[in-house]
Design a protein around this motif. Structure first.
Motif, short mmCIF file in Angstrom:
data_model
loop_
_atom_site.label_atom_id
_atom_site.label_comp_id
_atom_site.label_asym_id
_atom_site.label_seq_id
_atom_site.Cartn_x
_atom_site.Cartn_y
_atom_site.Cartn_z
N ALA A 112 18.55 13.25 5.97
CA ALA A 112 17.98 13.53 7.19
C ALA A 112 18.87 14.39 7.84
O ALA A 112 18.36 15.43 8.72
CB ALA A 112 18.07 12.09 8.02
N GLN B 199 21.66 3.99 2.00
CA GLN B 199 21.52 4.27 3.39
C GLN B 199 22.16 5.70 3.68
O GLN B 199 21.58 6.54 4.23
CB GLN B 199 22.25 3.31 4.42
CG GLN B 199 21.98 3.76 5.79
CD GLN B 199 20.58 3.54 6.46
OE1 GLN B 199 19.95 2.62 6.26
NE2 GLN B 199 20.25 4.64 6.89
N LYS C 235 1.66 9.31 8.01
CA LYS C 235 1.08 7.92 8.19
C LYS C 235 1.65 7.27 9.47
O LYS C 235 0.91 6.63 10.23
CB LYS C 235 1.43 7.00 7.05
CG LYS C 235 0.12 6.47 6.45
CD LYS C 235 0.62 5.90 5.11
CE LYS C 235 0.50 6.65 3.89
NZ LYS C 235 0.85 5.66 2.73
N VAL D 71 23.84 5.35 11.86
CA VAL D 71 23.75 6.97 11.62
C VAL D 71 22.25 7.14 11.49
O VAL D 71 21.81 8.16 12.01
CB VAL D 71 24.78 7.49 10.49
CG1 VAL D 71 24.55 8.77 10.42
CG2 VAL D 71 26.30 7.20 10.88
N GLY D 72 21.73 6.51 10.59
CA GLY D 72 20.30 6.78 10.34
C GLY D 72 19.54 6.43 11.38
O GLY D 72 18.64 7.59 11.55
N HIS E 159 19.96 9.57 13.62
CA HIS E 159 19.11 10.86 12.95
C HIS E 159 17.87 10.80 13.32
O HIS E 159 17.16 11.72 13.79
CB HIS E 159 19.37 10.79 11.50
CG HIS E 159 20.36 11.59 11.03
ND1 HIS E 159 20.59 12.83 11.20
CD2 HIS E 159 21.35 11.29 10.14
CE1 HIS E 159 21.68 13.36 10.68
NE2 HIS E 159 22.34 12.30 10.05
N ASP F 88 8.32 10.50 -1.80
CA ASP F 88 8.99 9.29 -1.51
C ASP F 88 9.30 8.66 -2.62
O ASP F 88 8.49 8.46 -3.57
CB ASP F 88 8.13 8.31 -0.59
CG ASP F 88 8.84 7.01 -0.30
OD1 ASP F 88 9.92 7.06 -0.27
OD2 ASP F 88 7.85 6.10 0.21
N ARG G 200 -8.58 3.68 3.82
CA ARG G 200 -7.46 2.65 3.97
C ARG G 200 -6.86 2.73 5.51
O ARG G 200 -6.39 1.93 5.86
CB ARG G 200 -6.41 3.16 2.67
CG ARG G 200 -5.59 1.96 2.62
CD ARG G 200 -4.57 2.67 1.49
NE ARG G 200 -3.79 3.62 1.34
CZ ARG G 200 -3.72 4.60 0.57
NH1 ARG G 200 -4.83 4.66 -0.38
NH2 ARG G 200 -3.31 5.77 0.67
N ALA H 75 2.24 9.14 -5.91
CA ALA H 75 2.71 10.50 -5.81
C ALA H 75 3.48 10.91 -7.03
O ALA H 75 3.67 12.02 -6.96
CB ALA H 75 3.45 10.14 -4.23
N PRO I 190 5.00 9.77 4.06
CA PRO I 190 5.14 8.51 4.80
C PRO I 190 5.01 8.85 6.41
O PRO I 190 4.80 8.20 7.24
CB PRO I 190 6.50 7.98 4.52
CG PRO I 190 7.01 8.99 3.31
CD PRO I 190 6.10 10.23 3.20
N ALA J 70 26.50 2.90 8.51
CA ALA J 70 25.44 3.85 7.85
C ALA J 70 24.17 3.57 8.42
O ALA J 70 23.51 4.82 8.65
CB ALA J 70 25.51 3.77 6.33
N PRO K 51 -1.90 12.24 2.20
CA PRO K 51 -1.94 10.95 1.88
C PRO K 51 -0.29 10.29 1.24
O PRO K 51 -0.21 9.24 1.53
CB PRO K 51 -2.82 10.67 0.65
CG PRO K 51 -3.61 11.84 0.66
CD PRO K 51 -2.78 12.92 1.22
N THR K 52 0.50 11.36 0.82
CA THR K 52 1.45 10.94 0.22
C THR K 52 2.76 11.23 0.90
O THR K 52 4.06 10.99 0.58
CB THR K 52 1.76 11.57 -1.02
OG1 THR K 52 1.87 13.15 -0.68
CG2 THR K 52 0.97 11.50 -2.25
N ALA L 215 0.89 3.97 -2.70
CA ALA L 215 1.13 5.56 -2.55
C ALA L 215 2.26 6.23 -3.22
O ALA L 215 2.07 7.50 -3.64
CB ALA L 215 0.91 5.63 -1.24
N ASN M 73 20.62 9.00 4.87
CA ASN M 73 21.15 9.83 6.01
C ASN M 73 21.38 11.22 5.89
O ASN M 73 21.18 12.27 6.38
CB ASN M 73 22.57 9.32 6.44
CG ASN M 73 22.39 7.82 7.14
OD1 ASN M 73 21.18 7.45 7.41
ND2 ASN M 73 23.62 7.30 7.47
N GLU N 216 0.70 -1.20 0.02
CA GLU N 216 -0.06 -0.03 0.08
C GLU N 216 0.79 1.24 0.10
O GLU N 216 0.50 2.26 -0.53
CB GLU N 216 -1.06 0.03 1.15
CG GLU N 216 -1.97 -1.03 1.10
CD GLU N 216 -3.14 -1.07 2.10
OE1 GLU N 216 -2.86 -0.23 3.02
OE2 GLU N 216 -4.09 -1.46 1.67
N THR N 217 2.09 1.19 0.74
CA THR N 217 2.87 2.34 0.92
C THR N 217 3.61 2.72 -0.74
O THR N 217 3.62 3.52 -1.25
CB THR N 217 3.88 2.17 1.94
OG1 THR N 217 3.40 1.75 3.01
CG2 THR N 217 4.71 3.40 2.09
#
Lengths: 190, 206
Positions: free
Chosen positions: A180, A173, B90, B29-30, B33, A111, B125, A48, B87, B26, B84-85, A44, A177, A40-41
């Motif tokens: 972020a 990754q 959600k 680190v993520g 964050h 995304d 949904r 998008a 993440p 990595a 809705p778009t 979406a 990062n 579902e993601t």
């Protein structure tokens, strides 16, 4: 001496192409698994992109992983490897064009829906990553589908394939990062 | 020749271990964050100020009916702007469900803009029926929402109590804490003189 070097280089390129195929097969397998697991993601994410009509997202969220699975398995079968590489290239180019169109539209906050172990939005770096994968597939298409090498070479080439796969996930990754990190800095500056 | 093969094999083992190590680093680190993301909700210096009267709206609900927003009704309203778009939006829906709504006098209202069909599909949904859901471009424009997910807390008196970009449970909760403590945002209170009860404040936030 010249012909010998040519032969070695030619065979070397063919062997490296085998490693590349192995890596891309693993990458596509993970992408398909990720898409199906969070279908579902993924639907979406396809929606998008605003490329397909909205009602097609659900169907596309089945079709894309199916094509990815098909190309992943075909890549590792010598008889079907060219077809697999062609199919993988088609799927990859579709997404790359969709990303390019949305970057052109100025929509950077969507995304990418591309799996790879980390959530990331579309960016020029992602385009570059996809183009590198495309180059790998083109190399695979250009090299002989069936080559023979001994057990020792197989270990080395499989190792190279695993290395490329790991490098791909690490790159994803790090891209995630970096996004972020940039978002955190923007937040503090605001 | 054997030595060469063994050396080659060992080299690949070493490379495999290294690439796994890079990947793990990595990933860490993520995760860091995500964890170290600013704990308080960030406000952007835009839109109606905290402490001022909230703009009043009367909007149709996605599930049918009308909803007044911004009036002094004796109940606090948490406006949660989402799409809705997105993440992260959600991801925060379960957090919204877990807020002590209802009896504690807090109403959570979801707000967005865009095509109704797309939002209806999203609404079904994600099973968002427990929340009032409004679609209004003017609501988002009035509050100058430029990033999602964004939350605005309107106090029972109809004044804006706190607002900010929210990415985590802690940030949503920080809005409620900010209201209780009478500070507009994390920034305001970092900027405050520490002698004004700095200890209590840091206890509350961390």
């Amino acid at each position: 001496m010249g012909p010998v070097i040519d032969a070695v280089l030619g065979q070397g390129a063919g062997m490296a192409a085998w490693s590349v195929r192995l890596a891309i097969a693993a990458i596509f397998l993970e992408a398909a698994q990720h898409a199906l697991q969070e279908r579902e993601t993924f639907a979406a994410a396809i929606g998008a992109y605003r490329i397909l009509p909205g009602s097609w997202s659900g169907g596309a969220s089945f079709a894309v992983p199916a094509l990815q699975l098909g190309s992943s398995f075909a890549l590792m079968v010598p008889q079907a490897t060219r077809a697999g590489a062609g199919l993988a290239l088609a799927v990859l180019l579709l997404f790359t064009v969709a990303i390019a169109i949305n970057l052109q539209r100025g929509r950077r906050d969507i995304d990418c829906g591309c799996g790879g172990g980390a959530v990331q939005t579309i960016s020029p770096a992602l385009l570059l990553r996809n183009l590198v994968l495309c180059a790998g597939l083109v190399m695979s298409l250009a090299s002989p589908p069936r080559i023979h090498f001994g057990a020792a070479a197989t270990v080395g080439l499989a190792g190279f394939g695993v290395f490329l796969t790991g490098l791909y996930f690490a790159t994803n990754q790090l891209l995630s990062n970096a996004q972020a990190f940039a978002a955190a800095n923007r937040g503090f500056a605001a | 020749m054997t030595a060469l093969i063994v050396a080659n094999g060992l080299a690949w083992v070493a490379i495999a271990i290294l690439v796994v190590a890079v990947l793990a680093l990595a990933r860490q680190v993520g995760v860091l964050h995500e964890r170290v993301a600013p704990m308080g909700a960030l406000t952007m210096d835009d839109g109606p100020e905290v402490g001022s009267d909230a703009p009043v709206f009367d909007l149709p609900l996605l599930g049918g009916g009308q909803r007044a927003i911004g009036r002094a009704t004796g109940r606090a309203q948490l406006l949660f702007f989402l799409s809705p778009t997105c993440p992260v939006c959600k991801k925060l829906v379960p957090v919204l469900r877990s807020l002590p709504a209802g009896e504690s006098g807090l109403d959570v209202i979801l707000a967005s803009d865009g095509e109704q069909a797309e939002h209806l599909a999203f609404y079904r949904r994600e099973k968002l029926a427990p929340f009032p859901y409004v679609l209004s471009p003017s609501l988002g424009m009035t509050f100058r929402i430029s990033k999602l997910p964004y939350a605005v807390l309107i106090g029972p008196d109809g004044r804006i109590a706190a607002k900010g970009l929210v990415n985590t449970r802690e940030q949503i909760e920080s809005l409620l804490v900010a209201q209780e403590m009478g500070v507009a945002s994390l920034q305001e209170y970092i900027g405050r003189d520490v002698s004004h009860g700095g200890e209590r404040i840091s206890d509350a936030v961390v």
